[in-house]
Design a protein around this motif. Structure first.
Motif, PDB file in Angstrom:
ATOM      1  N   MET A   1       0.834  -1.197   0.000  1.00 36.21           N
ATOM      2  CA  MET A   1       0.000   0.000   0.000  1.00 36.21           C
ATOM      3  C   MET A   1       0.874   1.254   0.000  1.00 36.21           C
ATOM      4  O   MET A   1       0.828   2.061   0.906  1.00 36.21           O
ATOM      5  N   THR A   2       1.735   1.371  -1.020  1.00 43.35           N
ATOM      6  CA  THR A   2       2.661   2.499  -1.092  1.00 43.35           C
ATOM      7  C   THR A   2       2.195   3.570  -2.073  1.00 43.35           C
ATOM      8  O   THR A   2       2.975   4.417  -2.476  1.00 43.35           O
ATOM      9  N   GLU A   4       1.039   6.857  -3.561  1.00 42.66           N
ATOM     10  CA  GLU A   4       1.191   8.230  -3.069  1.00 42.66           C
ATOM     11  C   GLU A   4      -0.167   8.855  -2.766  1.00 42.66           C
ATOM     12  O   GLU A   4      -0.326   9.605  -1.804  1.00 42.66           O
ATOM     13  N   LYS A   5      -1.143   8.534  -3.590  1.00 43.28           N
ATOM     14  CA  LYS A   5      -2.510   9.017  -3.394  1.00 43.28           C
ATOM     15  C   LYS A   5      -3.383   7.833  -3.040  1.00 43.28           C
ATOM     16  O   LYS A   5      -3.460   6.850  -3.790  1.00 43.28           O
ATOM     17  N   LEU A   6      -3.995   7.881  -1.887  1.00 40.30           N
ATOM     18  CA  LEU A   6      -4.878   6.801  -1.459  1.00 40.30           C
ATOM     19  C   LEU A   6      -6.032   7.394  -0.665  1.00 40.30           C
ATOM     20  O   LEU A   6      -5.828   8.003   0.376  1.00 40.30           O
ATOM     21  N   LEU A  29      -1.823   2.584   7.581  1.00 45.16           N
ATOM     22  CA  LEU A  29      -1.634   2.927   6.170  1.00 45.16           C
ATOM     23  C   LEU A  29      -0.749   4.157   5.993  1.00 45.16           C
ATOM     24  O   LEU A  29      -0.471   4.565   4.867  1.00 45.16           O
ATOM     25  N   ALA A  31      -1.631   7.188   6.761  1.00 48.26           N
ATOM     26  CA  ALA A  31      -2.553   8.133   6.138  1.00 48.26           C
ATOM     27  C   ALA A  31      -3.125   9.110   7.160  1.00 48.26           C
ATOM     28  O   ALA A  31      -3.023   8.915   8.371  1.00 48.26           O
ATOM     29  N   ARG A 126      -2.957  10.873   1.188  1.00 48.56           N
ATOM     30  CA  ARG A 126      -3.410   9.583   1.702  1.00 48.56           C
ATOM     31  C   ARG A 126      -4.309   9.853   2.902  1.00 48.56           C
ATOM     32  O   ARG A 126      -3.891  10.501   3.862  1.00 48.56           O
ATOM     33  N   HIS A 143     -10.351   5.199  -3.797  1.00 43.61           N
ATOM     34  CA  HIS A 143      -9.661   3.976  -4.190  1.00 43.61           C
ATOM     35  C   HIS A 143     -10.280   2.748  -3.517  1.00 43.61           C
ATOM     36  O   HIS A 143     -10.287   1.651  -4.089  1.00 43.61           O
ATOM     37  N   ALA A 221      -7.921  -1.259  -3.690  1.00 36.18           N
ATOM     38  CA  ALA A 221      -6.921  -0.311  -4.172  1.00 36.18           C
ATOM     39  C   ALA A 221      -6.048  -0.914  -5.265  1.00 36.18           C
ATOM     40  O   ALA A 221      -5.669  -0.231  -6.210  1.00 36.18           O
TER      41      ALA A 221
END
Length: 224
Positions: A1-2, A4-6, A29, A31, A126, A143, A221
């Motif tokens: 779960m890397t 950049e946008k999540l 995460l 985030a 994130r 996502h 995701a």
């Protein structure tokens, strides 16, 4: 779960565990975390403090539009301010819980808060955002979208523990079931919409629920 946008959107009824579980999922995460329910509580506190007539839909909407609201998105630091006043603890008081549906069912107020929530989500990179209409209205293109639910019995028990056993059975019923019934008139959070994964935590402990949510995030995701 890397990634950049999540963006992870989590909806669910009162007492389903979505706040504590979403906050822990955000930590794992790496985030940010957005408690949209706290935003509704904060503007409700603002309306009550200002003497706004909660039965006057126009007055409530106007009060929400001008509310200077700050909410922390650090999962390890809970802070909510209205016009500079720290209301982090005050918004959890029963008098706010009793009144919040008057704001949450106001369509203009919801639209204004949804706009602010999207701004926070877009700026975060994130983030795990939780509430009642995040998967369907605020972030339908997230996502990962999850409905976290639980049986009524489990939800009442958890909310009672959360409040330290200070509420009567009637109070809990009113704050959990009755509030959900009111809020369900303007948002859908009891059944998952298309593309939304359901996690039923009725028979899961906290760690198992967090793991189930993280698994749902990973599955969605990766395929997004």
């Amino acid at each position: 779960m890397t990634l950049e946008k999540l963006v992870v959107a989590v909806d669910g009824p009162s007492g389903s565990g979505k706040s504590s579980v979403s906050k822990e999922a955000a930590r794992r995460l790496g985030a940010r975390y957005l408690d949209t329910g706290a935003m509704y509580r904060a503007v409700t506190w603002h309306c009550l403090d200002a003497g706004t007539d909660l039965h006057d839909a126009g007055a409530v909407a106007a009060a929400v539009r001008v509310a200077d609201l700050f909410i922390s998105t650090d999962p390890d630091h809970e802070e909510v301010r209205i016009h500079g006043t720290d209301v982090t603890a005050a918004i959890r008081e029963p008098f706010v819980s009793e009144a919040v549906s008057a704001v949450a069912t106001n369509l203009e107020a919801r639209a204004e808060l949804a706009r602010r929530q999207r701004e926070i989500i877009d700026a975060a990179g994130r983030i795990v955002a939780e509430g009642r209409d995040i998967t369907t209205v605020v972030a339908p293109d997230a996502h990962a979208r999850i409905l976290l639910t639980a049986s009524e019995e489990a939800r009442l028990r958890r909310r009672g523990l959360q409040l330290g056993g200070t509420q009567s059975a009637a109070d809990l019923q009113r704050q959990v079931v009755a509030r959900d019934a009111k809020d369900a008139t303007v948002s859908s959070f009891h059944e998952a919409s298309d593309g939304v994964a359901t996690v039923d935590s009725s028979d899961l402990d906290f760690e198992q629920t967090v793991q189930a949510v993280l698994a749902a995030v990973a599955a969605q995701a990766v395929s997004a």
